[in-house]
Design a protein around this motif. Sequence first.
Motif, mmCIF file in Angstrom:
data_model
loop_
_atom_site.group_PDB
_atom_site.id
_atom_site.type_symbol
_atom_site.label_atom_id
_atom_site.label_comp_id
_atom_site.label_asym_id
_atom_site.label_seq_id
_atom_site.Cartn_x
_atom_site.Cartn_y
_atom_site.Cartn_z
ATOM 1 N N ASP A 1 47.708 31.386 43.413
ATOM 2 C CA ASP A 1 46.956 30.612 44.410
ATOM 3 C C ASP A 1 45.815 29.920 43.661
ATOM 4 O O ASP A 1 44.914 30.605 43.172
ATOM 5 N N VAL B 1 46.927 36.490 43.459
ATOM 6 C CA VAL B 1 45.677 35.846 43.035
ATOM 7 C C VAL B 1 45.956 34.665 42.092
ATOM 8 O O VAL B 1 45.516 33.545 42.341
ATOM 9 N N ASP C 1 43.107 28.374 44.439
ATOM 10 C CA ASP C 1 41.730 28.695 44.857
ATOM 11 C C ASP C 1 41.337 30.094 44.417
ATOM 12 O O ASP C 1 40.244 30.311 43.880
ATOM 13 N N LYS C 2 42.238 31.046 44.656
ATOM 14 C CA LYS C 2 41.925 32.438 44.291
ATOM 15 C C LYS C 2 41.822 32.559 42.771
ATOM 16 O O LYS C 2 40.970 33.298 42.264
ATOM 17 N N ARG C 3 42.697 31.832 42.055
ATOM 18 C CA ARG C 3 42.658 31.919 40.591
ATOM 19 C C ARG C 3 41.315 31.414 40.062
ATOM 20 O O ARG C 3 40.715 32.017 39.158
ATOM 21 N N LYS D 1 38.459 31.348 41.658
ATOM 22 C CA LYS D 1 37.426 32.340 41.983
ATOM 23 C C LYS D 1 37.518 33.530 41.029
ATOM 24 O O LYS D 1 36.508 34.042 40.555
ATOM 25 N N TYR D 2 38.740 33.956 40.741
ATOM 26 C CA TYR D 2 38.939 35.102 39.862
ATOM 27 C C TYR D 2 38.421 34.797 38.462
ATOM 28 O O TYR D 2 37.765 35.628 37.844
ATOM 29 N N PHE E 1 39.199 39.678 47.278
ATOM 30 C CA PHE E 1 40.130 38.680 47.794
ATOM 31 C C PHE E 1 40.754 39.082 49.118
ATOM 32 O O PHE E 1 41.517 38.326 49.691
ATOM 33 N N TYR F 1 32.999 35.602 48.706
ATOM 34 C CA TYR F 1 34.120 36.445 48.332
ATOM 35 C C TYR F 1 34.456 37.442 49.421
ATOM 36 O O TYR F 1 33.596 37.885 50.146
#
Lengths: 97, 321
Positions: free
Chosen positions: B61, B58, B63-65, B67-68, B113, B85
């Motif tokens: 990345d 997460v 993008d994932k970070r 979102k997180y 994720f 999500y």
Amino acid sequence: MASVSTSSDDGQFYSIEMVEQITHLERERIVLYQHYGLIRAVPEGGTLRFDEAAVLRLRHLAYLLSEYEINEPGLRHFAALLDEVERLREEVRFLRG
Amino acid sequence: MPTAFRDYYQTLGVARTASADEIKSAFRKLARQHHPDVAKDKKAGEIKFKEINEAYEVLGDPDKRKKYDELGEHWDQQGGPPPGYGSAPTGGGDAQEFHFEGTGFSDFFEQFFGGGRGFGGFSSEGMGGGARRAAGPRHGRDIEGAISVTLEEALRGAIREISLQSVDPATGQTKTESFKVRIPKGALEGQVIRVPGKGGAGSGGGEAGHLFLRVRLARHPDFRVQGADLYHDLPLAPWEAVLGTTVRLDGLDGQFDLKIPAGTANGQKLRLRGRGLPLPKSTERGDLYVVAEIELPKQVGSTERGLWEQLAKASSFHPRG
């Protein structure tokens, strides 16, 4: 809890007859999709063999065909996009280390 | 279903403002410490190694970070992920909630994720131009998810126990099914493993869908993977690159010595045939590439500085001509 079962064997490859059974697509359509590059086949002893990724792709295509009547150019576009996404995903994972 | 929040920053021991390099460095350090092959307590090491991998999956990345970081404020509100999500069944038919255990990812990761999804649930009657949603037997939905596989599992093959929980939205009943999944020897990134009949139930006498798991190789502290080839980034001191040296490396099969030739350039790849991952349906293996990374000392004492200055005067090397 339900009983335990085992998945398909080590990197299994299937004959076209088995792929017909699993995907409920006719042989001619499977051969056509392979010809257009929507799925990849491995030649083995004069016959074509298909892996699980090809089975997954064919299940997707069967669903789109059955439920949304997407035409063949549409299916080819969809398959090409999926291939590119997976290729890019693997490249990014490699580059990110 | 209740899901515990995962503090990925805490797992990697970094601040929430950490840079990408700091996160990568923290991951590699922790992954080396807790790798199951070196951890004193193998079982605890395995659990910790999976947590570290998931955290880096997460936070590594962008993008994932992002979102997180946004999710942090909302994760437990309204009982589910915000739009955009993770797992959400798609396609026609009634939405059926499902989630995995044993894929190497936590419930939290799977929910926000995982990207696992259901698709399909089609009638094979009326295929290719026939009636849409024909009456009669309908095949169950296929389910697609990911399974985290270590390089060692990919090298040797493995059996993993997976459970799939599904909630019928009509009745609210939870059904849990457990089964073993064989990770084939030589499993590569992106490879698909099909578990027949473990997808959604069919209707009207139609057969059940299938479960498709896509292999995601867990990040290794020492190797990057491309196909069946492995890449190892090897830091070298400038004098080691110029004069050559011998280094001891940890391969997947154990330690070995590698001679670094004199004059090795930064970024140069040294190819070791047959030390990569097994090739599919073959007894052969991919290759290991050792990539030279020449690093400079960050602090130079007065004696060292003097020696570098002598070298600068004596050398005939002028890279800019």
